[in-house]
Motif scaffolding. Structure first.
Motif, short mmCIF file in Angstrom:
data_model
loop_
_atom_site.label_atom_id
_atom_site.label_comp_id
_atom_site.label_asym_id
_atom_site.label_seq_id
_atom_site.Cartn_x
_atom_site.Cartn_y
_atom_site.Cartn_z
N LYS A 82 0.83 -1.20 0.00
CA LYS A 82 0.00 0.00 0.00
C LYS A 82 0.87 1.25 0.00
CE LYS A 82 -3.43 -2.46 2.70
NZ LYS A 82 -2.85 -3.38 3.65
N ASN A 83 2.18 1.06 -0.11
CA ASN A 83 3.15 2.16 -0.06
C ASN A 83 3.10 2.91 1.27
OD1 ASN A 83 4.48 1.79 -2.54
ND2 ASN A 83 2.73 2.68 -3.61
N THR A 84 3.07 2.14 2.34
CA THR A 84 3.15 2.68 3.70
C THR A 84 4.31 2.00 4.40
OG1 THR A 84 1.69 1.03 4.70
CG2 THR A 84 0.64 3.01 3.77
N LYS A 85 4.74 2.58 5.52
CA LYS A 85 5.87 1.97 6.26
C LYS A 85 5.50 0.60 6.81
CE LYS A 85 4.70 4.37 10.49
NZ LYS A 85 5.05 5.36 11.45
N GLU A 86 4.22 0.33 7.01
CA GLU A 86 3.80 -0.98 7.53
C GLU A 86 4.03 -2.10 6.51
OE1 GLU A 86 2.14 2.17 9.84
OE2 GLU A 86 1.77 1.81 7.71
N ASP A 87 4.20 -1.74 5.25
CA ASP A 87 4.42 -2.76 4.23
C ASP A 87 5.62 -3.65 4.51
OD1 ASP A 87 2.22 -2.02 2.73
OD2 ASP A 87 3.36 -0.80 1.32
N ILE A 88 6.63 -3.11 5.14
CA ILE A 88 7.83 -3.91 5.44
C ILE A 88 7.44 -5.18 6.19
CG2 ILE A 88 9.98 -3.97 6.81
CD1 ILE A 88 10.25 -2.43 4.21
N GLN A 89 6.52 -5.09 7.13
CA GLN A 89 6.10 -6.25 7.91
C GLN A 89 4.83 -6.91 7.37
OE1 GLN A 89 7.67 -7.77 10.45
NE2 GLN A 89 9.34 -6.32 10.18
N GLU A 90 3.97 -6.14 6.70
CA GLU A 90 2.64 -6.65 6.37
C GLU A 90 2.44 -7.07 4.91
OE1 GLU A 90 -0.10 -3.68 7.74
OE2 GLU A 90 0.67 -3.80 9.79
N ALA A 91 3.22 -6.54 4.01
CA ALA A 91 3.01 -6.85 2.59
C ALA A 91 3.47 -8.26 2.26
CB ALA A 91 3.75 -5.85 1.71
N THR A 92 2.82 -8.83 1.28
CA THR A 92 3.22 -10.11 0.72
C THR A 92 3.77 -9.84 -0.67
OG1 THR A 92 1.53 -11.34 1.92
CG2 THR A 92 2.39 -12.36 -0.09
N THR A 93 4.92 -10.42 -0.97
CA THR A 93 5.48 -10.31 -2.31
C THR A 93 5.73 -11.71 -2.85
OG1 THR A 93 7.77 -10.18 -1.54
CG2 THR A 93 6.61 -8.10 -1.85
N VAL A 94 5.44 -11.87 -4.13
CA VAL A 94 5.66 -13.14 -4.80
C VAL A 94 6.55 -12.88 -6.00
CG1 VAL A 94 4.59 -15.11 -5.97
CG2 VAL A 94 3.37 -13.97 -4.09
N THR A 95 7.68 -13.53 -6.04
CA THR A 95 8.53 -13.50 -7.22
C THR A 95 8.28 -14.78 -8.00
OG1 THR A 95 10.24 -12.19 -6.12
CG2 THR A 95 10.91 -13.41 -8.08
N VAL A 96 8.00 -14.61 -9.27
CA VAL A 96 7.75 -15.75 -10.15
C VAL A 96 8.95 -15.88 -11.08
CG1 VAL A 96 6.19 -16.72 -11.88
CG2 VAL A 96 5.29 -15.18 -10.11
N LEU A 97 9.54 -17.05 -11.13
CA LEU A 97 10.64 -17.31 -12.06
C LEU A 97 10.13 -18.24 -13.15
CD1 LEU A 97 13.50 -17.94 -9.48
CD2 LEU A 97 12.89 -15.80 -10.62
N GLY A 98 10.42 -17.92 -14.39
CA GLY A 98 9.94 -18.77 -15.47
C GLY A 98 10.46 -18.33 -16.82
N ARG A 99 9.85 -18.92 -17.85
CA ARG A 99 10.24 -18.65 -19.23
C ARG A 99 9.01 -18.24 -20.03
NH1 ARG A 99 15.27 -19.94 -19.91
NH2 ARG A 99 15.31 -20.15 -22.15
N VAL A 100 9.19 -17.24 -20.86
CA VAL A 100 8.09 -16.73 -21.68
C VAL A 100 7.95 -17.56 -22.96
CG1 VAL A 100 7.33 -14.76 -23.07
CG2 VAL A 100 8.26 -14.40 -20.80
N GLU A 101 6.68 -17.82 -23.30
CA GLU A 101 6.34 -18.52 -24.54
C GLU A 101 5.14 -17.83 -25.17
OE1 GLU A 101 5.32 -22.47 -23.32
OE2 GLU A 101 7.33 -22.92 -22.57
#
Length: 155
Positions: A82-101
């Protein structure tokens, strides 16, 4: 930072949660690479039912498209900050690794339906001859919560 690979029932539960998470997030940051220079772009995405693919569309006359033609390995960042300082503890981030087709003709109609169900306002863009409809064949999800709680899910 400890990372733990999920398997079995834990993996299935994590994938169910990811599906719900993806349904709520309309945008992601796509990272491509041209030689030694990384490049990041904002995209609209959708996922297939089993989360084996993530779908997106892009104009063919873009840097990201030419980067993917040269090197199909990509990373995608999806988050709920949410672009707040609480994001450091509360945000969830998902990195997806893959190949484009390219989305193949035999699968186009079902993947088009999936994409447009989430992004109906992009129908004209998707159907333009200047647009490429692409899928990321997911290899791994890396989920970070509570700042440093990391879970990896191989697909």
């Amino acid at each position: 930072m400890n990372s733990r690979e999920k398997t079995g029932l834990e993996k299935e539960e994590c994938l169910r949660k990811l599906k719900n998470f993806f349904e709520l997030q309309p945008l992601a940051v796509l990272a491509t690479q041209d030689g030694n220079a990384p490049y990041a772009s904002l995209i609209s995405f959708a996922s297939n039912e089993k989360l084996t693919y993530l779908l997106f569309a892009t104009p063919k006359a873009t840097r990201k498209y030419s980067n993917m033609q040269a090197n199909p390995a990509v990373a995608l960042l999806i988050d709920n900050r949410k672009n707040t300082k609480e994001d450091i503890q509360e945000a969830t981030t998902v990195t997806v690794l893959g190949r484009v087709e390219q989305v193949e003709s035999f699968e186009y109609s079902i993947m088009e339906k999936t994409y447009l169900m989430k992004h109906p306002y992009l129908a004209d863009f998707l159907h333009s001859p200047e647009t490429a409809f692409l899928k990321i064949r997911v290899e791994k999800y890396i989920v970070v919560t509570h700042f440093q709680r990391v879970v990896e899910i191989s697909v």
